[in-house]
Design an enzyme around this catalytic site. Structure first.
Site, PDB file in Angstrom:
ATOM      1  CE  LYS A  76       6.706  18.050  10.703  1.00 30.50           C
ATOM      2  NZ  LYS A  76       6.122  17.653   9.573  1.00 30.50           N
ATOM      3  N   GLY A 116       1.815   9.706  11.315  1.00 26.72           N
ATOM      4  CA  GLY A 116       2.471  10.067  12.545  1.00 26.72           C
ATOM      5  C   GLY A 116       2.530  11.368  13.034  1.00 26.72           C
TER       6      GLY A 116
END
Length: 340
Positions: free
Chosen positions: A219, A253
């Site tokens: 990420k 998210g």
């Protein structure tokens, strides 16, 4: 008049008799549990597990925004626990916690333990940009300065925050409660997924307890206001059911990005669990439209901007906090709660 319940009797305002706590003397002193305005529901649940009444208190917010707290019971010489999370409005709730600690110390409580189910400023644990504050350290200094004798909290974003305090910090984990929930579901072909390596150690522990392999998300977040971008998944999720684990989520998210990446790589159903479901405005709608089949969170957060989406399920952490409070009160080991 005979006392059938062998307990102390008080007369209520309507003159009826009420059975209250046992008249046996606690060798460790009297236990008093209070709840601030942010954690009233959780405080009641913890007291139910402890078998005590939630102590009486009062909180007011004046028109100009000042917060006023008042202790409505005698706490002189008592062992006091004040349950107050620091979710939205974060600064108001944090200041209220400081005022509670000060009020109890000035009322001569023997020991004051700040029970913080969700420590929001734990995200500010380092100076990772030029000219920024280490906010968690500032908060730790304030809690100590207000007079807290110890802190009890759950799933800090960074466990090293315990080192910011000079007073004892008992750091609990929601993992046993969440693992127990998913064990009972008996999901076949399950793999545990961590959205990034930062939560990797806890993800490994979770996977070990649930007897499943681990995969990781790669990420990147390019700014405070930007959602996380999932670049890749390290590990095999094809034809697997994936359980994404994390300590907290604000917008959902990261979980959604991880879930979409898993589905794109052939995963079947995607589940998720977090200790703290903060959920800012608009997150409920995004989660409802996401590939996440079920998102499990604990009841550490008392305020919601909007109702939770149907995919969310809340499990209670009250029993874990109650066990920890009783262990502290009786001078017993809290680490036994970590023996999964």
């Amino acid at each position: 008049m005979p006392n059938p319940c062998n307990r102390a009797i008080i007369v209520s305002q309507d003159k009826s008799l009420i059975c209250t706590s046992s008249n046996r003397v606690d060798p460790y002193g009297e236990l008093k549990v209070f709840a601030g305005s942010a954690s009233g529901v959780l405080g009641k649940s913890i007291c139910e597990h402890l078998g005590v009444d939630l102590a009486k208190s009062e909180t007011k917010t004046f028109s100009e925004g000042n917060v006023f707290v008042r202790v409505l019971e005698n706490v002189r010489g008592r062992d006091v626990y004040v349950i107050q999370g620091t979710e939205y409005p974060v600064n108001d709730n944090f200041m209220e916690l400081l005022f509670w600690i000060d009020a109890f110390k000035r009322a001569s409580a023997t020991q004051v333990t700040a029970v913080i189910p969700f420590f929001s400023y734990a995200k500010g644990d380092k100076k990772d940009e030029p000219r920024v504050s280490i906010r968690a350290r500032v908060c730790a200094d304030c809690i100590e300065a207000a007079g807290a004798d110890r802190v009890l909290t759950l799933d800090l974003h960074s466990p090293q925050i315990q080192g910011f305090f000079k007073i004892p910090v008992d750091h609990l984990y929601a993992m046993p409660v969440l693992v127990d929930y998913f064990r009972r579901k008996e999901i076949p072909d399950l793999v545990v997924g961590s959205p990034d390596v930062g939560f990797g150690k806890q993800a490994y522990k979770f996977a070990e307890m649930i007897h499943a392999p681990v995969v990781f998300g790669n990420k990147v977040r390019r700014g405070h206001d930007e959602k996380a971008e999932m670049l890749d998944i390290v590990g095999d999720v094809k034809d697997k059911n994936v359980l994404i684990v994390d300590d907290f989520t604000i917008t959902g998210g990261t979980l959604i990005e991880m879930a979409q990446a898993c589905k794109e790589r052939g995963a079947r159903d995607v589940y998720a669990c977090v200790s703290h479901g903060v959920f800012s405005k608009g997150s409920a709608e995004k989660l409802a439209r996401s590939p996440i089949k079920e998102l499990v969170l604990t009841d550490t957060i008392g305020y919601r901007f909007e109702p939770l989406p149907p995919c969310c399920k809340v499990v209670s952490i009250a029993n874990l906090f109650a066990d920890a409070i009783m262990s502290i009160h009786r001078r017993e080991s809290v680490s036994r709660l970590f023996n999964y």
